[in-house]
Design a protein around this motif. Structure first.
Motif, PDB file in Angstrom:
ATOM      1  N   LEU A  50     -41.104 -12.304  42.232  1.00  0.00           N
ATOM      2  CA  LEU A  50     -40.739 -12.435  40.696  1.00  0.00           C
ATOM      3  C   LEU A  50     -41.542 -11.362  40.056  1.00  0.00           C
ATOM      4  N   MET A  51     -40.928 -10.928  38.957  1.00  0.00           N
ATOM      5  CA  MET A  51     -41.424  -9.746  38.279  1.00  0.00           C
ATOM      6  C   MET A  51     -42.533 -10.201  37.596  1.00  0.00           C
ATOM      7  N   ASN A  52     -43.739  -9.298  37.207  1.00  0.00           N
ATOM      8  CA  ASN A  52     -44.851  -9.557  36.467  1.00  0.00           C
ATOM      9  C   ASN A  52     -44.850 -10.346  35.179  1.00  0.00           C
ATOM     10  N   GLY A  53     -43.709  -9.772  34.692  1.00  0.00           N
ATOM     11  CA  GLY A  53     -43.286 -10.033  33.327  1.00  0.00           C
ATOM     12  C   GLY A  53     -42.172  -9.361  32.624  1.00  0.00           C
ATOM     13  N   THR A  54     -41.828  -9.260  31.445  1.00  0.00           N
ATOM     14  CA  THR A  54     -40.654  -8.503  30.839  1.00  0.00           C
ATOM     15  C   THR A  54     -40.886  -6.687  30.712  1.00  0.00           C
ATOM     16  N   GLY A  55     -40.003  -6.067  30.819  1.00  0.00           N
ATOM     17  CA  GLY A  55     -40.107  -4.814  30.818  1.00  0.00           C
ATOM     18  C   GLY A  55     -40.100  -4.341  32.056  1.00  0.00           C
ATOM     19  N   SER A  56     -40.241  -3.017  32.201  1.00  0.00           N
ATOM     20  CA  SER A  56     -40.543  -2.466  33.719  1.00  0.00           C
ATOM     21  C   SER A  56     -41.693  -1.349  33.528  1.00  0.00           C
ATOM     22  N   TYR A  57     -42.300  -1.252  34.805  1.00  0.00           N
ATOM     23  CA  TYR A  57     -43.337  -0.079  34.702  1.00  0.00           C
ATOM     24  C   TYR A  57     -43.390   0.940  33.584  1.00  0.00           C
ATOM     25  N   LEU A  58     -42.059   1.688  33.864  1.00  0.00           N
ATOM     26  CA  LEU A  58     -41.968   2.674  32.969  1.00  0.00           C
ATOM     27  C   LEU A  58     -41.184   2.529  31.442  1.00  0.00           C
ATOM     28  N   GLU A  59     -40.841   1.166  31.279  1.00  0.00           N
ATOM     29  CA  GLU A  59     -40.359   1.152  29.918  1.00  0.00           C
ATOM     30  C   GLU A  59     -40.880  -0.351  29.454  1.00  0.00           C
ATOM     31  N   ASN A  60     -41.424  -0.207  28.531  1.00  0.00           N
ATOM     32  CA  ASN A  60     -41.995  -1.454  27.616  1.00  0.00           C
ATOM     33  C   ASN A  60     -42.521  -2.510  28.572  1.00  0.00           C
ATOM     34  N   PRO A  61     -43.430  -2.051  29.489  1.00  0.00           N
ATOM     35  CA  PRO A  61     -44.104  -3.317  30.319  1.00  0.00           C
ATOM     36  C   PRO A  61     -44.750  -4.369  29.677  1.00  0.00           C
ATOM     37  N   SER A  62     -44.433  -5.584  29.487  1.00  0.00           N
ATOM     38  CA  SER A  62     -45.317  -6.408  29.022  1.00  0.00           C
ATOM     39  C   SER A  62     -45.536  -7.831  30.067  1.00  0.00           C
ATOM     40  N   TYR A  63     -46.587  -7.366  30.813  1.00  0.00           N
ATOM     41  CA  TYR A  63     -46.657  -8.269  31.959  1.00  0.00           C
ATOM     42  C   TYR A  63     -47.816  -9.352  31.777  1.00  0.00           C
TER      43      TYR A  63
ATOM     44  N   THR B  70     -34.836 -18.845  53.910  1.00  0.00           N
ATOM     45  CA  THR B  70     -33.480 -18.699  54.582  1.00  0.00           C
ATOM     46  C   THR B  70     -32.683 -17.813  54.179  1.00  0.00           C
ATOM     47  N   GLY B  71     -33.050 -16.692  53.177  1.00  0.00           N
ATOM     48  CA  GLY B  71     -32.415 -15.570  52.647  1.00  0.00           C
ATOM     49  C   GLY B  71     -31.915 -15.820  51.279  1.00  0.00           C
ATOM     50  N   MET B  72     -32.580 -16.887  50.617  1.00  0.00           N
ATOM     51  CA  MET B  72     -32.142 -17.202  48.887  1.00  0.00           C
ATOM     52  C   MET B  72     -33.257 -16.353  48.396  1.00  0.00           C
ATOM     53  N   HIS B  73     -32.570 -15.544  47.306  1.00  0.00           N
ATOM     54  CA  HIS B  73     -33.185 -14.525  46.488  1.00  0.00           C
ATOM     55  C   HIS B  73     -33.012 -14.490  44.998  1.00  0.00           C
ATOM     56  N   THR B  74     -33.755 -13.883  44.311  1.00  0.00           N
ATOM     57  CA  THR B  74     -33.447 -13.652  42.773  1.00  0.00           C
ATOM     58  C   THR B  74     -33.040 -12.149  42.754  1.00  0.00           C
ATOM     59  N   GLU B  75     -32.600 -12.111  41.642  1.00  0.00           N
ATOM     60  CA  GLU B  75     -32.148 -10.556  41.299  1.00  0.00           C
ATOM     61  C   GLU B  75     -33.658  -9.786  41.238  1.00  0.00           C
ATOM     62  N   ASP B  76     -34.629 -10.408  40.960  1.00  0.00           N
ATOM     63  CA  ASP B  76     -35.721  -9.642  41.100  1.00  0.00           C
ATOM     64  C   ASP B  76     -36.168  -8.801  42.347  1.00  0.00           C
ATOM     65  N   LEU B  77     -35.600  -9.398  43.138  1.00  0.00           N
ATOM     66  CA  LEU B  77     -35.877  -8.705  44.522  1.00  0.00           C
ATOM     67  C   LEU B  77     -34.910  -7.698  44.845  1.00  0.00           C
ATOM     68  N   ASN B  78     -33.805  -7.554  44.315  1.00  0.00           N
ATOM     69  CA  ASN B  78     -32.897  -6.544  44.364  1.00  0.00           C
ATOM     70  C   ASN B  78     -33.454  -5.353  43.499  1.00  0.00           C
TER      71      ASN B  78
END
Length: 286
Positions: free
Chosen positions: A112-125, A260-268
């Motif tokens: 799961l992501m650390n929070g909203t945004g991304s490392y390079l764009e508006n990280p709000s972790y 069992t291979g179930m994942h979220t879009e966060d992993l992609n």
């Protein structure tokens, strides 16, 4: 002295004489490979999520310490991938970078992501979420390494022994942060309580052995799943008690079972970033 593998119907393992003898048994080898993927993928994805805090940690000393922890955790993942490589699963680099999300065995919580945004764009972790996720996972990992040190597969037992020497310091690092924030009161405690709930809603997935649970214990690769869960629960009850927080009972797995291979879009999203440089030239030596 390591006792021999008993072959035939109703195969049982006390201890394995040699890794070569162990992997000659197809069922044993399949269970071993599954366990190694779980161990490797867990540390791999959590180390990546931790690396996204580089330059964003609360202060410079934490930035350095956290970077060191993530580097060590990625190193642990490499050790497990190299064990898989020795079992014929492909090169460690291929296993880390080329497998699809559906082939990954990591727990969903860890991707799961650390929070909203991304490392390079508006990280709000969310630092509270990061502290809780790491602390609870590292307690789990410490207990798991203690069990793996007794594994019937000698190379895995040896790897666990090496890793556990570093794990003590990882647990202590996050314990300090956890207690400092929970016991400080005010907004810090409120955020920590929300983070604890978020982590608890998914931690049953971390504790899961997946579909090979019976074989893991049958071949003494690791202790039985329910016994391990009980040990972790006892440890966590002490953590909550010392922090003055009511123990919330058994954790959940609301988003599914990553084993069992179930994942979220966060992993992609994570895998696309992780493999970006590697994909430029998979044959290169990095």
């Amino acid at each position: 002295m390591r006792r021999k593998l008993c072959r035939g119907e109703g195969i049982n393992v006390d201890q394995i004489a040699t890794p070569q003898e162990a992997i000659q048994n197809k069922q044993y080898k399949m269970a071993l490979i599954e366990l190694l993927y779980q161990l490797a993928d867990d540390d791999f994805i959590l180390a990546f999520r931790g690396s996204e805090w580089l330059g964003l940690a609360p202060h410079i000393e934490e930035d350095i310490a956290y970077a060191s922890i993530n580097q060590a955790t990625m190193g642990h993942a490499v050790m497990y991938y190299e064990l898989l490589e020795s079992l014929g699963e492909g090169s460690a680099d291929e296993l880390a970078h080329e497998r699809k999300a559906s082939e990954r065995k990591n727990a969903i919580l860890l991707e799961l992501m650390n929070g909203t945004g991304s490392y390079l764009e508006n990280p709000s972790y969310d630092w509270a979420f990061t502290v809780v996720r790491h602390y609870f996972y590292d307690i789990y990992k410490k207990l798991k390494l203690e069990s793996l040190k007794q594994s019937s597969y000698l190379p895995l037992a040896q790897a666990a022994t090496k890793i556990k020497m570093e794990q003590y310091y990882h647990v202590m690092h996050w314990k300090v942060w956890f207690n400092q924030l929970v016991l400080s009161g005010g907004e810090a405690k409120t955020r920590m309580q929300a983070a604890i709930q978020k982590v608890w809603d998914e931690f049953a997935d971390v504790l899961s052995y997946g579909t090979y649970a019976a074989d893991f214990s049958k071949y003494q690769l690791i202790e039985e799943e329910n016994l391990f869960k009980q040990k972790w629960e006892v440890e966590m009850q002490q953590v909550f008690q010392k922090a003055g927080i009511d123990y919330p009972g058994p954790p959940s797995a609301r988003k599914g079972n990553g084993r069992t291979g179930m994942h979220t879009e966060d992993l992609n999203q994570a895998l696309s970033i992780l493999s970006e440089v590697y994909s430029l030239d998979p044959q290169a030596t990095w």
